[in-house]
Each structure stands twice: as C-alpha cells, then as structure tokens.
Write a protein that holds these residues in place. Sequence first.
Motif, mmCIF file in Angstrom:
data_model
loop_
_atom_site.group_PDB
_atom_site.id
_atom_site.type_symbol
_atom_site.label_atom_id
_atom_site.label_comp_id
_atom_site.label_asym_id
_atom_site.label_seq_id
_atom_site.Cartn_x
_atom_site.Cartn_y
_atom_site.Cartn_z
ATOM 1 N N LEU A 50 -32.876 7.838 -4.181
ATOM 2 C CA LEU A 50 -32.652 8.682 -5.354
ATOM 3 C C LEU A 50 -31.228 8.479 -5.850
ATOM 4 O O LEU A 50 -30.274 8.650 -5.094
ATOM 5 C CB LEU A 50 -32.887 10.150 -5.009
ATOM 6 C CG LEU A 50 -32.511 11.182 -6.083
ATOM 7 C CD1 LEU A 50 -33.308 10.956 -7.364
ATOM 8 C CD2 LEU A 50 -32.713 12.601 -5.557
ATOM 9 N N VAL A 51 -31.114 8.120 -7.123
ATOM 10 C CA VAL A 51 -29.811 7.954 -7.764
ATOM 11 C C VAL A 51 -29.738 8.949 -8.912
ATOM 12 O O VAL A 51 -30.545 8.888 -9.850
ATOM 13 C CB VAL A 51 -29.615 6.521 -8.300
ATOM 14 C CG1 VAL A 51 -28.205 6.365 -8.877
ATOM 15 C CG2 VAL A 51 -29.860 5.498 -7.197
ATOM 16 N N ALA A 52 -28.785 9.868 -8.844
ATOM 17 C CA ALA A 52 -28.681 10.919 -9.845
ATOM 18 C C ALA A 52 -27.252 11.013 -10.368
ATOM 19 O O ALA A 52 -26.298 10.680 -9.673
ATOM 20 C CB ALA A 52 -29.112 12.261 -9.250
ATOM 21 N N ALA A 53 -27.125 11.481 -11.599
ATOM 22 C CA ALA A 53 -25.816 11.656 -12.216
ATOM 23 C C ALA A 53 -25.896 12.786 -13.218
ATOM 24 O O ALA A 53 -26.972 13.120 -13.714
ATOM 25 C CB ALA A 53 -25.361 10.364 -12.904
ATOM 26 N N GLY A 54 -24.748 13.361 -13.524
ATOM 27 C CA GLY A 54 -24.717 14.424 -14.509
ATOM 28 C C GLY A 54 -23.402 15.162 -14.499
ATOM 29 O O GLY A 54 -22.551 14.944 -13.636
ATOM 30 N N ALA A 55 -23.261 16.033 -15.473
ATOM 31 C CA ALA A 55 -22.025 16.799 -15.617
ATOM 32 C C ALA A 55 -21.835 17.735 -14.426
ATOM 33 O O ALA A 55 -22.800 18.276 -13.881
ATOM 34 C CB ALA A 55 -22.052 17.598 -16.909
#
Length: 199
Positions: A50-55
């Motif tokens: 799982l690769v996640a990104a965000g503010a």
Amino acid sequence: RSEPPDLEARRRARKGAIHVGSLARACPEKGLDVLLRAVARLAATHDVRLVAAGAEIEAERPYLDACKKLAADLGLADRFEWRGQVDHAGKIALLESVDLFVMPTTHPEAKGIPVLEAFTAGLPVVASDHGAFPEYLGRDPDSRRGLLCTPGDPAALHAALLALADDPALASRLGRTAWAFARERHTPDAMAAGHEAVY
C-alpha cells in the motif's frame, strides 16, 4: 497520459505483486484505517503493498500516528508506505507505480477529485458507495470504471480488492474504461463546455 497503461504487464513485471495506491488527507473521514485493515486481510493471501499520500494537518497528526501504529500491529510495517504531502509530479509518480486506486471515505464526498486523477492514469478504482463515487464509477457491469463497497467496512473493501487482485483482466478492463471516461468527460475543455451548456 496519451494512452492507458498495460496494467497486466505492470503486475507481471513485479512477479504478480499488487501495489495499491491512495491519495487523501490523513484524517478519519478519508478512511485510511479502514484501508489498512482491508489490505491486511489481502496480505494474508497475496503479495501486496500500500502506497498512500496526502495532506498532513497538525491537529490530525494523532490519527496518522495511530494509522502507522495500526499498520505495524497488523503486520504491514514493510508493506505500507506513507509519502505525506506530494506535489503534482509526486502524484503522477504514485499513480504510475500502482495497479489500482482506493478511496475508502467514511463520509460522502461531493467531489472526490483523486478518483478522477486515478482515471486519467488508467487505474481501476475501489471507492465507498456514497457521495460522488457511484456516479463516477458507475454500476453497469459493461461500463463501470471500478468497484463500489460499503463505507467503513474493511471486509467489504477487502472483497473488492480481492476481486481485482484475482482477476487482472477485470482490473485492466476497468482501468481502460476509466481512462476513456476521463478523456471524454473530464478534460478541461470538456468540463468547460459542460459548464457553458448549463449556463
């Protein structure tokens, strides 16, 4: 992207490993904890990352810290990567490195722009069955762009992820349909023309 990616070749190049992507602010409403629980279930039977990104907002940091601890507790420490806030190039890099995109919001989204960004990258999408997502993804098996699942339910999300993990041809077909939908309906020119028609 001028043409949809070959998702089956992308997966074959990793010897079948499945990379799941997500772009969303690190807050409870976006459902990262739900996604982690679903991915943990998938990891019991599949090679998944799982690769996640965000503010990241300071007031919401305890939630992100709790998600990182949850990932470790679920045995995902080496399968979960949080990239934090990314710029445009970082979004593209993430979307071009994964096999499918997930938007597991627990509250209805009025816009859900990351789903459209995933469409432009030719990715099949799994999203919660509320807000804008049913309209984006569709329900007709012949024209849908992804799979809808019960909001806030890790088991339902796992079932949708499993369906795409076990059927690369389905994932690829949904991704191609999503890419064509974005090219037809969500280019700047198409959206400007749509607004003009409304007014």
